[in-house]
Design a protein around this motif. Structure first.
Motif, PDB file in Angstrom:
ATOM      1  N   ALA A   1      10.587   8.945   8.219  1.00  0.00           N
ATOM      2  CA  ALA A   1      12.034   8.960   8.426  1.00  0.00           C
ATOM      3  C   ALA A   1      12.750   8.045   7.451  1.00  0.00           C
ATOM      4  N   GLU A   2      12.221   6.841   7.255  1.00  0.00           N
ATOM      5  CA  GLU A   2      12.860   5.886   6.355  1.00  0.00           C
ATOM      6  C   GLU A   2      12.814   6.382   4.920  1.00  0.00           C
ATOM      7  N   ASN A   3      11.679   6.963   4.512  1.00  0.00           N
ATOM      8  CA  ASN A   3      11.558   7.471   3.155  1.00  0.00           C
ATOM      9  C   ASN A   3      12.462   8.665   2.913  1.00  0.00           C
ATOM     10  N   CYS A   4      12.608   9.530   3.914  1.00  0.00           N
ATOM     11  CA  CYS A   4      13.496  10.694   3.761  1.00  0.00           C
ATOM     12  C   CYS A   4      14.953  10.267   3.649  1.00  0.00           C
ATOM     13  N   ALA A   5      15.342   9.279   4.462  1.00  0.00           N
ATOM     14  CA  ALA A   5      16.760   8.924   4.582  1.00  0.00           C
ATOM     15  C   ALA A   5      17.211   7.850   3.612  1.00  0.00           C
ATOM     16  N   ILE A   6      16.282   7.268   2.854  1.00  0.00           N
ATOM     17  CA  ILE A   6      16.629   6.111   2.030  1.00  0.00           C
ATOM     18  C   ILE A   6      17.701   6.434   0.988  1.00  0.00           C
ATOM     19  N   ALA A   7      17.731   7.669   0.507  1.00  0.00           N
ATOM     20  CA  ALA A   7      18.731   8.043  -0.509  1.00  0.00           C
ATOM     21  C   ALA A   7      20.063   8.421   0.112  1.00  0.00           C
ATOM     22  N   SER A   8      20.151   8.354   1.443  1.00  0.00           N
ATOM     23  CA  SER A   8      21.389   8.738   2.117  1.00  0.00           C
ATOM     24  C   SER A   8      21.986   7.596   2.924  1.00  0.00           C
ATOM     25  N   LEU A   9      21.530   6.369   2.673  1.00  0.00           N
ATOM     26  CA  LEU A   9      22.029   5.237   3.452  1.00  0.00           C
ATOM     27  C   LEU A   9      23.517   4.994   3.240  1.00  0.00           C
ATOM     28  N   ASP A  10      24.033   5.400   2.068  1.00  0.00           N
ATOM     29  CA  ASP A  10      25.457   5.182   1.829  1.00  0.00           C
ATOM     30  C   ASP A  10      26.323   6.154   2.642  1.00  0.00           C
ATOM     31  N   LEU A  11      25.677   7.065   3.390  1.00  0.00           N
ATOM     32  CA  LEU A  11      26.412   7.968   4.261  1.00  0.00           C
ATOM     33  C   LEU A  11      26.548   7.401   5.677  1.00  0.00           C
ATOM     34  N   ALA A  12      26.051   6.175   5.878  1.00  0.00           N
ATOM     35  CA  ALA A  12      26.146   5.553   7.195  1.00  0.00           C
ATOM     36  C   ALA A  12      27.617   5.368   7.593  1.00  0.00           C
ATOM     37  N   LYS A  13      27.893   5.409   8.886  1.00  0.00           N
ATOM     38  CA  LYS A  13      29.257   5.315   9.396  1.00  0.00           C
ATOM     39  C   LYS A  13      29.624   3.859   9.651  1.00  0.00           C
ATOM     40  N   PHE A  14      30.689   3.393   8.977  1.00  0.00           N
ATOM     41  CA  PHE A  14      31.168   2.017   9.115  1.00  0.00           C
ATOM     42  C   PHE A  14      30.049   0.995   8.855  1.00  0.00           C
ATOM     43  N   GLY A  15      29.136   1.357   7.948  1.00  0.00           N
ATOM     44  CA  GLY A  15      28.069   0.435   7.587  1.00  0.00           C
ATOM     45  C   GLY A  15      26.890   0.430   8.534  1.00  0.00           C
TER      46      GLY A  15
ATOM     47  N   LEU B   1      10.626  15.359  -1.412  1.00  0.00           N
ATOM     48  CA  LEU B   1      11.546  16.475  -1.623  1.00  0.00           C
ATOM     49  C   LEU B   1      12.561  16.595  -0.493  1.00  0.00           C
ATOM     50  N   ALA B   2      12.174  16.181   0.708  1.00  0.00           N
ATOM     51  CA  ALA B   2      13.068  16.295   1.862  1.00  0.00           C
ATOM     52  C   ALA B   2      14.359  15.520   1.660  1.00  0.00           C
ATOM     53  N   ARG B   3      14.318  14.496   0.814  1.00  0.00           N
ATOM     54  CA  ARG B   3      15.540  13.723   0.549  1.00  0.00           C
ATOM     55  C   ARG B   3      16.668  14.599   0.028  1.00  0.00           C
ATOM     56  N   GLY B   4      16.301  15.591  -0.765  1.00  0.00           N
ATOM     57  CA  GLY B   4      17.319  16.440  -1.362  1.00  0.00           C
ATOM     58  C   GLY B   4      18.060  17.302  -0.360  1.00  0.00           C
ATOM     59  N   LEU B   5      17.550  17.360   0.875  1.00  0.00           N
ATOM     60  CA  LEU B   5      18.189  18.183   1.895  1.00  0.00           C
ATOM     61  C   LEU B   5      19.132  17.384   2.778  1.00  0.00           C
ATOM     62  N   LEU B   6      19.166  16.064   2.585  1.00  0.00           N
ATOM     63  CA  LEU B   6      19.921  15.211   3.494  1.00  0.00           C
ATOM     64  C   LEU B   6      21.328  14.896   3.006  1.00  0.00           C
ATOM     65  N   ARG B   7      21.686  15.392   1.836  1.00  0.00           N
ATOM     66  CA  ARG B   7      23.040  15.161   1.336  1.00  0.00           C
ATOM     67  C   ARG B   7      23.425  16.311   0.414  1.00  0.00           C
ATOM     68  N   LYS B   8      24.717  16.443   0.156  1.00  0.00           N
ATOM     69  CA  LYS B   8      25.191  17.511  -0.728  1.00  0.00           C
ATOM     70  C   LYS B   8      24.734  17.229  -2.151  1.00  0.00           C
ATOM     71  N   THR B   9      24.032  18.187  -2.727  1.00  0.00           N
ATOM     72  CA  THR B   9      23.484  18.017  -4.068  1.00  0.00           C
ATOM     73  C   THR B   9      23.715  19.278  -4.878  1.00  0.00           C
ATOM     74  N   ASP B  10      24.189  19.100  -6.105  1.00  0.00           N
ATOM     75  CA  ASP B  10      24.449  20.235  -6.996  1.00  0.00           C
ATOM     76  C   ASP B  10      23.331  20.450  -8.005  1.00  0.00           C
ATOM     77  N   VAL B  11      22.724  19.337  -8.474  1.00  0.00           N
ATOM     78  CA  VAL B  11      21.706  19.404  -9.526  1.00  0.00           C
ATOM     79  C   VAL B  11      20.426  18.727  -9.033  1.00  0.00           C
ATOM     80  N   PHE B  12      19.324  19.461  -9.118  1.00  0.00           N
ATOM     81  CA  PHE B  12      18.019  18.924  -8.749  1.00  0.00           C
ATOM     82  C   PHE B  12      17.151  18.823 -10.006  1.00  0.00           C
ATOM     83  N   ILE B  13      16.553  17.643 -10.229  1.00  0.00           N
ATOM     84  CA  ILE B  13      15.673  17.433 -11.381  1.00  0.00           C
ATOM     85  C   ILE B  13      14.265  17.174 -10.851  1.00  0.00           C
ATOM     86  N   PHE B  14      13.354  18.081 -11.162  1.00  0.00           N
ATOM     87  CA  PHE B  14      11.956  17.965 -10.735  1.00  0.00           C
ATOM     88  C   PHE B  14      11.107  17.564 -11.937  1.00  0.00           C
ATOM     89  N   ASP B  15      10.440  16.414 -11.861  1.00  0.00           N
ATOM     90  CA  ASP B  15       9.551  15.958 -12.931  1.00  0.00           C
ATOM     91  C   ASP B  15       8.112  16.072 -12.440  1.00  0.00           C
TER      92      ASP B  15
END
Length: 502
Positions: free
Chosen positions: A348-362, A404-418
């Motif tokens: 859960a933490e690894n999936c959501a780490i890229a979306s922490l700035d979406l937290a409500k009122f911090g 990869l699940a991180r990319g599903l947790l926020r609005k994303t237009d461009v995905f870069i797979f290395d």
């Protein structure tokens, strides 16, 4: 027969990882272990190496029953291993890593001159060009893989275990490793080979033993026919027609436009490319050509000296991953363990780490986080379906899915797979490829950076080929062939009148 394992079982905390598995190995043979991540391959290998003990004795080496095998005795019996996860010391030089723990001595002192002579000879025989004085931390992932292989082979083993030895290599580098494996087999070495690359298996294997859920499904010999369909059906328990999904590319508005960008460190120069919504665009090239650095530059991880980057037709200067995430770009690094995931933290933490700035009122909305994480895990079939499980406990394929699940947790237009499928099994590859197809179907722009020619050819609508930091070819339509890509690897450019126009 030099090695035999009969009715091998292994239980961890009440969970059976292996159940009554039989496995044997002859001299001058390549016996492939095949199966999904988590099927029990690593457990069996660790038993053969003496790292783990089976529930009941069942090992025989050279006809002698082994009641208890440990790594030291395995080494004395001539068993060597190249594991997928590197065992090198980053702060030490290449030569010190090659002889670590078994330094050559003369008159009571370490004979560094003799070590250098032996290392130079062995590396030359292998065709590896690596500076013996360089620190391992300065090497690329492919170079580290070469050092791992040399470290094992320099001991001249009788039994060699190779766990995904080409996972970090390009096709041409992998072909060189396959040549080495064939020479070792011809010299009488018995080789246990683990790989998810079907091309390699069909080229090398004398026999293939397939594991599924800790059970031996069966063994196929070369004479019986080692086919892709047969192996995948045995591995997954279902028939699979093709590895790659059909992607209906429908290019729309330009999402990512790169014009003449140059790296601050010179790793690439004058790179121009574009990716539109609803398409996959590939970048192909040998390891070290700079293709990975281009993806990192777009995500703010690699400094650029000049050039222009446009995102959704707006100029942007990437300064940090946070900035680019907020702008709608998601980047998946090639080394998931070192750069992509925090192994000791939960799924859960690894999936959501890229979306922490979406937290409500911090504040993190934990109930909402659990819901969206579970939805993403279900979509990617992450196993186990337990958001609290530590990522370090997962197989390689499931770790990749968590990233990869991180990319599903926020609005994303461009995905870069290395290098999205490095070191994962065929079943997981199919799921990753379908994930990419689903992203394109919903209108995302995908930049695919890959050393797997079949992968980049099958998934991409257009392909850019890089050589020594520059794009030398842009291929499309009928020009998208393996031959044209390989020619580009060596710097050959297409003439303007040869380029296929959409």
């Amino acid at each position: 027969m030099i090695l035999s394992a009969k009715a091998i079982s292994k239980t961890f905390s009440g969970n059976r990882a292996l159940s009554q598995v039989d496995f044997d190995l002859n001299a001058d043979e390549v016996h492939v272990l095949f199966g999904e991540n988590g099927a029990g391959k690593s457990t069996l290998i660790n038993i053969l190496l003496g790292v783990l003990q089976p529930d009941d004795p069942g090992l025989t080496i050279d006809g002698v029953a082994i009641t208890k095998l440990d790594p030291t005795r395995a080494n004395d019996l001539g068993i060597a291993v190249v594991l997928q996860e590197f065992s090198l010391v980053p702060t030490m030089s290449v030569i010190d890593n090659l002889f670590l723990g078994r330094e050559l001595k003369g008159t009571g002192f370490i004979d560094r001159r003799k070590m250098r002579q032996v290392a130079t000879t062995r590396l030359s025989e292998l065709g590896f060009r690596i500076d013996l004085n360089r620190r391992v931390s300065e090497l690329s992932r492919a170079e580290r893989q070469m050092v791992e292989i040399a470290k094992a082979i320099i001991r001249k083993p009788r039994i060699l275990v190779l766990d995904e030895p080409t996972a970090s290599l390009t096709d041409s580098e992998a072909d060189h490793v396959l040549d080495i494996v064939q020479k070792l087999r011809a010299s009488g070495v018995g080789i246990v080979y683990v790989s998810h690359r079907l091309r390699e298996i069909q080229s090398l294997a004398d026999r293939v033993s397939v594991l599924r859920n800790g059970v031996l499904v069966g063994t196929v010999t070369r004479a019986e026919g080692i086919t892709e369909g047969r192996l995948v059906a045995m591995m997954t328990g279902r028939q699979i027609g093709s590895l790659f999904p059909v992607i209906d590319h429908a290019p729309g508005k330009p999402c990512l436009e790169i014009e003449s960008i140059c790296a601050g460190d010179g790793s690439f120069a004058d790179v121009s490319l574009n990716v539109s919504a609803g398409e996959v665009v590939g970048i192909a090239g040998l390891v070290g050509c700079g293709k990975g650095s281009v993806g990192r530059a777009v995500f703010g991880l690699h400094a650029t000296a000049k050039g222009r980057i446009r995102l959704n037709q707006q100029d942007i200067r990437p300064r940090s991953p946070r900035q680019m995430l907020r702008a709608g770009v998601c980047y998946f690094p090639s080394d998931r363990n070192a750069e992509g995931l925090a192994g000791i933290r939960s799924i859960a933490e690894n999936c959501a780490i890229a979306s922490l700035d979406l937290a409500k009122f911090g504040w993190i909305r934990q109930e909402h986080e659990q819901t969206v994480v579970r939805d993403a895990m279900k979509r990617l079939a992450v196993k186990p379906m337990d958001p609290s499980a530590a990522v370090a406990s997962l197989s390689g394929g499931n770790r990749q899915k968590v990233m990869l699940a991180r990319g599903l947790l926020r609005k994303t237009d461009v995905f870069i797979f290395d290098e999205p499928t490095v070191g994962i099994d065929v079943g997981a590859k199919i799921e990753v490829y379908q994930f990419i197809a689903d992203l394109v179907a919903r209108g995302a722009a995908v930049l695919l950076i890959s050393s797997e020619l079949s992968e980049v050819l099958a998934l991409s609508r257009r392909i850019y080929v890089m050589h020594e930091g520059s794009i030398v070819r842009e291929l499309q339509g009928e020009n998208m062939t393996q031959e044209n890509i390989l020619e580009g690897f060596f710097g050959h450019r297409l003439q303007n009148d040869e380029r296929e126009v959409a």
